[in-house]
Motif scaffolding. Structure first.
Motif, short mmCIF file in Angstrom:
data_model
loop_
_atom_site.label_atom_id
_atom_site.label_comp_id
_atom_site.label_asym_id
_atom_site.label_seq_id
_atom_site.Cartn_x
_atom_site.Cartn_y
_atom_site.Cartn_z
N UNK A 161 23.91 -52.42 -30.51
CA UNK A 161 24.78 -52.38 -29.33
C UNK A 161 24.89 -50.99 -28.74
N UNK A 162 24.73 -49.98 -29.58
CA UNK A 162 24.86 -48.59 -29.14
C UNK A 162 23.51 -47.90 -28.98
N UNK A 163 22.43 -48.68 -28.97
CA UNK A 163 21.10 -48.11 -28.75
C UNK A 163 20.63 -47.19 -29.86
N UNK A 164 21.01 -47.52 -31.10
CA UNK A 164 20.67 -46.69 -32.25
C UNK A 164 19.95 -47.51 -33.31
N UNK A 165 19.27 -46.81 -34.18
CA UNK A 165 18.76 -47.45 -35.38
C UNK A 165 19.88 -47.48 -36.41
N UNK A 166 19.66 -48.19 -37.49
CA UNK A 166 20.64 -48.22 -38.58
C UNK A 166 20.89 -46.80 -39.09
N UNK A 167 19.81 -46.04 -39.30
CA UNK A 167 19.94 -44.69 -39.83
C UNK A 167 20.68 -43.77 -38.86
N UNK A 168 20.39 -43.89 -37.57
CA UNK A 168 21.10 -43.08 -36.58
C UNK A 168 22.59 -43.43 -36.59
N UNK A 169 22.92 -44.70 -36.68
CA UNK A 169 24.32 -45.11 -36.72
C UNK A 169 25.01 -44.54 -37.95
N UNK A 170 24.30 -44.53 -39.07
CA UNK A 170 24.85 -43.95 -40.31
C UNK A 170 25.11 -42.47 -40.12
N UNK A 171 24.13 -41.75 -39.56
CA UNK A 171 24.30 -40.30 -39.31
C UNK A 171 25.46 -40.05 -38.35
N UNK A 172 25.54 -40.86 -37.32
CA UNK A 172 26.64 -40.74 -36.35
C UNK A 172 27.99 -40.95 -37.03
N UNK A 173 28.08 -41.97 -37.87
CA UNK A 173 29.33 -42.26 -38.56
C UNK A 173 29.75 -41.09 -39.45
N UNK A 174 28.81 -40.55 -40.22
CA UNK A 174 29.13 -39.38 -41.05
C UNK A 174 29.55 -38.20 -40.18
N UNK A 175 28.88 -38.01 -39.05
CA UNK A 175 29.25 -36.92 -38.14
C UNK A 175 30.68 -37.09 -37.67
N UNK A 176 31.05 -38.33 -37.31
CA UNK A 176 32.42 -38.59 -36.84
C UNK A 176 33.45 -38.25 -37.91
N UNK A 177 33.16 -38.59 -39.15
CA UNK A 177 34.10 -38.29 -40.23
C UNK A 177 34.13 -36.80 -40.55
#
Length: 92
Positions: free
Chosen positions: A43-59
């Motif tokens: 939905x956000x135009x990301x791969x699974x790994x990118x979403x994981x990296x993004x989530x860690x970045x947010x935290x």
């Protein structure tokens, strides 16, 4: 909050990073939760790994409401900020 689960499992998540919290799940629960993550990533135009990296970045880089609102006025969503910082760090 977007994935239906029993109350005790939901309570155990609390405010943890979902990728850290997921480590405690059973294999079947992990499999189902990964489906949700893949869907959110898509939905956000990301791969699974990118979403994981993004989530860690947010935290790792929490922002308050005022910061989010100020960035949104500039047209900068959290995902855009993550991508900008990721690109400037040479991580991409």
């Amino acid at each position: 909050n977007i994935y239906p689960m029993n109350g005790s499992l939901n309570s155990s998540k609390n405010s943890q990073n979902p990728f850290e919290w997921m480590k405690q799940l059973t294999n079947e629960q992990k499999k189902n939760y990964r489906k949700v993550i893949r869907h959110l990533a898509k939905l956000n135009g990301m791969t699974y790994q990118e979403f994981k990296e993004y989530t860690y970045w947010c935290y790792d880089n929490p922002r308050n409401v005022e910061q989010v609102e100020a960035d949104n006025i500039k047209g900068l969503t959290s995902i855009k900020l993550w991508k900008l910082r990721r690109n400037s760090d040479g991580s991409n």
